[in-house]
Design an enzyme around this catalytic site. Sequence first.
Site, PDB file in Angstrom:
ATOM      1  N   GLY A 249       0.820  -1.201   0.000  1.00 53.78           N
ATOM      2  CA  GLY A 249       0.000   0.000   0.000  1.00 53.78           C
ATOM      3  C   GLY A 249       0.857   1.254   0.000  1.00 53.78           C
ATOM      4  O   GLY A 249       0.589   2.194  -0.725  1.00 53.78           O
ATOM      5  N   GLY A 477       1.791  -6.889   3.630  1.00 51.40           N
ATOM      6  CA  GLY A 477       2.947  -7.468   2.946  1.00 51.40           C
ATOM      7  C   GLY A 477       4.197  -7.350   3.793  1.00 51.40           C
ATOM      8  O   GLY A 477       5.297  -7.721   3.365  1.00 51.40           O
ATOM      9  N   GLU A 718       8.960   2.186   7.765  1.00 49.41           N
ATOM     10  CA  GLU A 718       9.178   3.422   7.023  1.00 49.41           C
ATOM     11  C   GLU A 718      10.577   4.013   7.164  1.00 49.41           C
ATOM     12  O   GLU A 718      11.080   4.665   6.256  1.00 49.41           O
ATOM     13  CB  GLU A 718       8.127   4.448   7.471  1.00 49.41           C
TER      14      GLU A 718
HETATM   15 MO1  MOS Z   1       2.318   4.514   5.837  1.00 49.79          MO
HETATM   16  S1  MOS Z   1       2.506   6.138   4.631  1.00 49.79           S
HETATM   17  O1  MOS Z   1       1.797   5.232   7.274  1.00 49.79           O
HETATM   18  O2  MOS Z   1       1.259   3.503   5.033  1.00 49.79           O
END
Ligand code: MOS
Length: 757
Positions: A249, A477, A718
Site C-alpha cells: 500500500g 505485505g 518506514e
Molecule cells: Mo504509511 S505512509 O503510514 O502507510
Amino acid sequence: MPTTQETPTTSPIGRKTPRIDGPWKVSGVAQYASDFHFPGMLYAVPVEATIANGRVVKLDTAAAEKMPGVRAIFHRENIGKIFRSVLGSGLDGIVDERRPPFEDDVVRYYGQYIALAVAHTFESAKAAADAVGATYAKEKPNVDTNLIADDEPDVVATSFAPTKRVQSERGDPEGAFASAPVKLDQTYVTPTETHNPIELQATTAIWDGSMLTIYEESQGIFNLQGVLAQMFGLPKENVRVITKFVGSGFGSKLWPWTHCPLAVAAARQLGKPVKLVLSRKMMFQSVGHRPRTQQRVRLGATGDGKLVSLQHDYVNHHAILDNYHEDCGEATPFHYGVPNLRVKFGRARRNVGSPTPMRGPGAVPGLYATESAMNELADQLKMDPVQLRILNEPTIDEGLGIPFSSRHFLECLELGAEKFGWSKRNAEVGSMKRGGLILGSGMAGCAWVAARFPAAANVELRDDGTVRVASGTQDIGTGTYTILAQLAAEKTGVPLEKVEVALGDTSLPEGPLSGGSTVTGSVVPAVFAAADQAIASLLTVATTTAGSPFETRKPDDLAFEGGRVFVKADGAAKGVSFADLLRRANVRLVTGSGKAEGTFGAPKPKFSTHSFGCHFVEVTWQPEIARLRVSRVVTVIDAGRIINPLAGRNQIEGAVVMGIGMALLEHTSYDPQNGAPINSNLADYMVAVNADVPPIDVHFVDFPDKEINELGARGIGEIGLAGVAAAITAAVHHATGVRVRELPVKIEDLLTSTILS
Ligand code: MOS
C-alpha cells in the site's frame, strides 16, 4: 556493540522467521480484494474526467446504456444518496478527499469520477465507460510546480496537521543565523511521487438487506468501516470490511477513496454484488500521491561546526478541497541539538487529486532536505559529515524538552562507518576510482516516529494443542501474520506451525491501522495481555476439573511455561500440556482478550519515542557515457528489539530500494494543459527495479525500547526510506562535483560535471 544478527535465541522472538503467509501467496490460495467472486456479480468501471478544472455541463450516456451486457450508467442523478463522512474522535472517519463521489458537477482534478458504468463483464463495463460522452465548461487548471504558500489562517482543521503554521520554535533563529560565522541557505525540492503497489486498488461490495460487506485492500479496515457507515447512513456494526491480504500500500490504501462508495452505491441500486478494480492510470489520479515539496533550509554554525540556528520553511501542494499537510518538519525539531530553531509550513492549492501519506510521510522529504543541508554544511566547514553529526548530537528532544526513550544514533553512525569503510574515504571530489569508474560516497541520518495505536486481540488455547490469535489489523505485505504468530508462540510455548492467525476482518477485535510503522509495537501488549488471560482461564480449568492432576491446587500454585501447566514447586518436568488438560475437562478452548492503549498523539508524553538510523552509500560514475549507479549501501537501524530479523531486513532493503527510486527515478509530471498526470503507467513512471539494486548491507543495533512495549520493539516499515536520497545526492556530488537539489537526479544535471575518469 550488540546487534540483532548476533544474538542467538531459542525464543520465537528475535528469530529469523520466514513468512507464514509465504506459501499461501506463492501457491495462489491467498485471496486479495479483487479475487473474490460471487454469483450474479457485476463489474463497475468509472468514467474519468478529462479536464482538471471546470464543470460537467452534460453527460451523454445513451449510447453506453444500449451496449451489450450493460446494466446501468450511474451519475449524479441516479446513484442514490451518498452522505459525507465526518472526522470522529481520534482515529475514526479519516479520509483525504472528503467530498463523496458525484456530489456536485464541479471537476477539481483530472481523473475525478463523473460517471460509473456497470455491466456483466469487466470488458463490457470498460467499453461502456469509454462510450460515455461528457461536455465540460473548462477552465485552465493550476498544476504549477513553483509552490508559493497560499495565504491561510494560522489555525487549520485537519486530522494530522499542526494547528499553527509555525510548528516548532525556540530561541532566536533569525538573530542567531545573522550572526553565525558559517551560513547555509538552500532550497530543496522533491517532486510529486506516486505509490505503485503491485496490487491495484479494488472494492467488492455486497449488500444483504441493510448489511454491507466489503472486500477491500485496506490498510485500516476499522476506519473504512466507520467511513462507509457514515456515507451510507448505517450503524457501524452493519458494515463488515474484509482485507485478508494486501499487495502493498505504501500509504495509498490507508484512507478510503471515492471508488469504494461508488461500488457500494452501485451494488445498492442494482441489488447485486459489484466489483470495481482501478486501472494503473487511475492509481495516479484518484488514490493519492506524495505531494511536491519545496523546502528552504537555513543553517547557521560556528567555525568548528556547532549548529547555532536552524530554519526549515516548507511548502507542499494540496488539492482544491482538502488540506493535506506533508509534515516535512516532523524530525527537524529533535534530530540535532540547536538552541535556535523555527519550523514553518505552508501549502499551495493545485488542481490535483488529494495527496495522501506515502511511506514515511513528511519525514522522508523533510530529512532529504535537512540531511542534504547538513552534508553541504560539512563540505563548507571542510569537516567529515559523520563528525558534524556527532558534534551536534542532542542529549534530549529539544523540540519537546523531554528525554528520548531510547536513542542510539551515534552507535548507528559508528557501526555504519565501520561496515562501509568510511575512514578510507578521500573527501576530495572525483578523487576516488575503481576499475575506470569514479567513486562517490555519501551518508545521511534518519529518524521516524515510534508510537502505538490502540489495539485489541484474542488468544485461544485449544484442546488439539493449537493456538489461535486474532486481531483486526492488516498484513500489508510486511509480515504481520508472522509477527502475531511469533507473539502467540512466545507466550503459549507452541511451535509456530500450530498457531493460527486471524486478521483483516472488522468482525475481529479492533486492531491498529497499518500505518506509521505502528502495527508491531501496538499488537505486542494486546496479544500478550490476551494470552495471559487465556492462560489464567486455563489454570482455573486445571484447578476446578474433577480428576485433573491439579484439582487440589490453587491457580496461584501453578505456572505455565512451554505449553505446559505445572506446580511451581515441582518444576516444569512434571507438567501437563494444555491440550491434555482441556481434553480431560471436555473443554474445546479457553479464550483471553487483551487490549492496549495507543500512545500516538498523547498530549503530555514523558519520553520522545523515535527510531533512528543512517545510510552510507557508494555510487559509481562513468563520465564518458554519463552513467550513474548506486553500487553499495550500508544501512544501520536502531528500532529497538527486532522481533523478526528476516522480515525486518526485508523491510529495510525494500525501503532502501524505494530510496534509490526517490533519488534517481521517481516523479509524477502533470500536463500544464489538461492537468493530467502524464506518466501514469509503469513504463513512464520509473521505479527502481532489480537492475538498479546494489548489495544492501542491513544492520540492526539491538537496544530494546521498553517505553514502547515490554519487548522493546518499535516499527521498521518506514524509517529505511528516510535519508537515503540525501546520502545518494551527497555521493553524487562526491563523484561528479554536481550538487543536485531537486529530485530526482537527472542525467541532464550530471552533464555539467567536469570530472574526467
Ligand atoms: Mo504509511 S505512509 O503510514 O502507510
